[in-house]
Scaffold this motif. Structure first.
Motif, short mmCIF file in Angstrom:
data_model
loop_
_atom_site.label_atom_id
_atom_site.label_comp_id
_atom_site.label_asym_id
_atom_site.label_seq_id
_atom_site.Cartn_x
_atom_site.Cartn_y
_atom_site.Cartn_z
N UNK A 49 0.82 -1.20 0.00
CA UNK A 49 0.00 0.00 0.00
C UNK A 49 0.86 1.27 0.00
N UNK A 50 0.34 2.28 -0.69
CA UNK A 50 1.02 3.56 -0.81
C UNK A 50 0.11 4.65 -0.24
N UNK A 51 0.67 5.78 0.16
CA UNK A 51 -0.17 6.86 0.67
C UNK A 51 -1.27 7.27 -0.32
N UNK A 52 -0.99 7.17 -1.61
CA UNK A 52 -1.99 7.54 -2.61
C UNK A 52 -3.13 6.54 -2.71
N UNK A 53 -3.04 5.43 -2.01
CA UNK A 53 -4.15 4.47 -1.94
C UNK A 53 -5.16 4.87 -0.87
N UNK A 54 -4.84 5.92 -0.11
CA UNK A 54 -5.77 6.40 0.91
C UNK A 54 -7.07 6.83 0.26
N UNK B 251 -21.75 1.01 2.01
CA UNK B 251 -21.57 2.31 2.64
C UNK B 251 -20.11 2.75 2.64
N UNK B 252 -19.20 1.84 2.35
CA UNK B 252 -17.79 2.17 2.26
C UNK B 252 -17.01 1.83 3.52
N UNK B 253 -15.72 1.63 3.33
CA UNK B 253 -14.80 1.41 4.44
C UNK B 253 -13.52 2.21 4.15
N UNK B 254 -13.03 2.93 5.16
CA UNK B 254 -11.92 3.84 4.96
C UNK B 254 -10.58 3.13 5.06
N UNK B 255 -9.72 3.41 4.09
CA UNK B 255 -8.34 2.93 4.12
C UNK B 255 -7.43 4.15 4.16
N UNK B 256 -6.54 4.18 5.16
CA UNK B 256 -5.61 5.29 5.31
C UNK B 256 -4.20 4.73 5.38
N UNK B 257 -3.34 5.21 4.48
CA UNK B 257 -1.96 4.74 4.40
C UNK B 257 -1.04 5.91 4.71
N UNK B 258 -0.22 5.74 5.72
CA UNK B 258 0.71 6.79 6.12
C UNK B 258 2.11 6.47 5.62
N UNK B 259 2.86 7.51 5.34
CA UNK B 259 4.22 7.32 4.80
C UNK B 259 5.25 7.16 5.91
#
Length: 124
Positions: free
Chosen positions: A85-90, A116-124
């Motif tokens: 995963x990359x930050x741009x996948x957030x 309804x969606x599920x949040x993905x957050x990728x930090x660098x």
């Protein structure tokens, strides 16, 4: 009526992995397509991966080689494995259902039913 419920999102560091799930209930007679889409902040919704009831699959060029879409018919569950995963996948990730699947393509407008969606957050 088909209902979709996503889960599995979360916060990970760059290079990490997540597996998203989408439980499907209601009408699911073949043929049909199920897709994963995402919406990044300030961006339009975009297709990520698609699977047909005949097990045909496709993924967008932006994630190809890093994602795997699958469906467990016994559990009526759609999965999206996200790797490297990359930050741009957030993004907010959504699953979607299309009965009939007349055109096998990653186009959000083809899908009438959404979770309804599920949040993905990728930090660098």
């Amino acid at each position: 009526q088909v209902q979709l419920l996503e889960s599995g999102g979360g916060s990970v560091q760059s290079g990490g992995s997540l597996k998203l799930s989408c439980v499907i209930s209601g009408y699911t007679y073949s043929p049909y397509c199920m897709g994963w889409f995402r919406q990044r902040p300030g961006k339009a919704r975009e297709g990520v991966a698609l699977i047909h009831s005949d097990d045909s699959r496709m993924a967008s060029n932006s994630v190809k080689g890093r994602v795997s879409v699958s469906h467990d018919n016994t559990k009526n569950t759609l999965y999206l494995q996200l790797n490297s995963l990359k930050p741009e996948d957030t993004a907010m990730y959504y699953c979607a259902f299309q009965p009939g699947c007349h055109v096998f393509r990653l186009s959000a407008s083809d899908f009438p039913t959404w979770g309804q969606g599920t949040q993905v957050t990728v930090s660098s």
